[in-house]
Design a protein around this motif. Structure first.
Motif, PDB file in Angstrom:
ATOM      1  N   ARG A 104      39.445 -15.498   8.433  1.00  0.00           N
ATOM      2  CA  ARG A 104      40.153 -16.639   7.845  1.00  0.00           C
ATOM      3  C   ARG A 104      39.259 -17.511   6.936  1.00  0.00           C
ATOM      4  NH1 ARG A 104      44.979 -18.553   9.163  1.00  0.00           N
ATOM      5  NH2 ARG A 104      44.956 -17.513  11.198  1.00  0.00           N
ATOM      6  N   PRO A 105      38.056 -17.927   7.370  1.00  0.00           N
ATOM      7  CA  PRO A 105      37.240 -18.790   6.486  1.00  0.00           C
ATOM      8  C   PRO A 105      36.893 -18.117   5.147  1.00  0.00           C
ATOM      9  CG  PRO A 105      36.405 -18.866   8.732  1.00  0.00           C
ATOM     10  CD  PRO A 105      37.420 -17.765   8.681  1.00  0.00           C
ATOM     11  N   SER A 106      36.537 -16.848   5.187  1.00  0.00           N
ATOM     12  CA  SER A 106      36.200 -16.147   3.943  1.00  0.00           C
ATOM     13  C   SER A 106      37.437 -15.909   3.089  1.00  0.00           C
ATOM     14  CB  SER A 106      35.518 -14.817   4.255  1.00  0.00           C
ATOM     15  OG  SER A 106      34.258 -15.053   4.839  1.00  0.00           O
ATOM     16  N   PHE A 107      38.562 -15.607   3.724  1.00  0.00           N
ATOM     17  CA  PHE A 107      39.825 -15.452   3.004  1.00  0.00           C
ATOM     18  C   PHE A 107      40.152 -16.751   2.265  1.00  0.00           C
ATOM     19  CE2 PHE A 107      44.396 -15.940   2.636  1.00  0.00           C
ATOM     20  CZ  PHE A 107      44.812 -14.724   2.143  1.00  0.00           C
ATOM     21  N   ASP A 108      40.047 -17.864   2.971  1.00  0.00           N
ATOM     22  CA  ASP A 108      40.325 -19.167   2.355  1.00  0.00           C
ATOM     23  C   ASP A 108      39.391 -19.442   1.180  1.00  0.00           C
ATOM     24  OD1 ASP A 108      42.367 -19.571   4.199  1.00  0.00           O
ATOM     25  OD2 ASP A 108      41.166 -20.877   5.489  1.00  0.00           O
ATOM     26  N   ASP A 109      38.118 -19.061   1.324  1.00  0.00           N
ATOM     27  CA  ASP A 109      37.168 -19.229   0.215  1.00  0.00           C
ATOM     28  C   ASP A 109      37.626 -18.453  -1.019  1.00  0.00           C
ATOM     29  OD1 ASP A 109      35.500 -20.868   1.683  1.00  0.00           O
ATOM     30  OD2 ASP A 109      33.987 -19.308   2.063  1.00  0.00           O
ATOM     31  N   ILE A 110      38.030 -17.215  -0.810  1.00  0.00           N
ATOM     32  CA  ILE A 110      38.470 -16.377  -1.932  1.00  0.00           C
ATOM     33  C   ILE A 110      39.689 -16.989  -2.605  1.00  0.00           C
ATOM     34  CG2 ILE A 110      39.495 -14.144  -2.548  1.00  0.00           C
ATOM     35  CD1 ILE A 110      37.622 -12.889  -0.454  1.00  0.00           C
ATOM     36  N   VAL A 111      40.644 -17.426  -1.802  1.00  0.00           N
ATOM     37  CA  VAL A 111      41.867 -18.017  -2.361  1.00  0.00           C
ATOM     38  C   VAL A 111      41.534 -19.257  -3.187  1.00  0.00           C
ATOM     39  CG1 VAL A 111      44.036 -19.176  -1.753  1.00  0.00           C
ATOM     40  CG2 VAL A 111      43.379 -17.060  -0.594  1.00  0.00           C
ATOM     41  N   GLN A 112      40.624 -20.079  -2.708  1.00  0.00           N
ATOM     42  CA  GLN A 112      40.292 -21.319  -3.395  1.00  0.00           C
ATOM     43  C   GLN A 112      39.392 -21.110  -4.607  1.00  0.00           C
ATOM     44  OE1 GLN A 112      38.638 -23.968  -0.491  1.00  0.00           O
ATOM     45  NE2 GLN A 112      40.576 -24.267   0.551  1.00  0.00           N
ATOM     46  N   LEU A 113      38.495 -20.130  -4.549  1.00  0.00           N
ATOM     47  CA  LEU A 113      37.457 -20.023  -5.570  1.00  0.00           C
ATOM     48  C   LEU A 113      37.654 -18.901  -6.581  1.00  0.00           C
ATOM     49  CD1 LEU A 113      34.426 -20.596  -3.188  1.00  0.00           C
ATOM     50  CD2 LEU A 113      35.510 -22.270  -4.701  1.00  0.00           C
TER      51      LEU A 113
END
Length: 87
Positions: free
Chosen positions: A24-33
């Protein structure tokens, strides 16, 4: 792009649910960045950025298949939350 968060290694309970939480944390990073299609990640044609995430997860002990399924589940959750927000 800034460095992504570390992915937790699987413990004895390497299920889809634990993979979802680990990614989840890395997924969220990808979505945001990144400029990436979350809609495509929910379907059969996973974008390269998410394939790379599944490969990173595999490098720390998750199976590629579970990582891929976790990414698809996260994409569905994201799209569901976004739809609920826009309603």
């Amino acid at each position: 792009m800034p460095p992504m968060q570390a992915i937790q290694r699987p413990d004895r309970d390497a299920t889809l649910n634990t993979a979802v939480e680990a990614l989840r944390p890395s997924f969220d990073d990808i979505v945001q960045l990144a400029n990436v299609s979350v809609e495509a990640a929910a379907g059969p044609e996973m974008p390269e950025a998410f394939v790379a995430l599944a490969q990173r997860a595999e490098s720390v002990g998750w199976t590629f298949g579970i990582a891929e399924d976790a990414i698809r589940q996260l994409a569905h959750e994201y799209l569901g939350a976004r739809a609920a927000f826009s309603d």
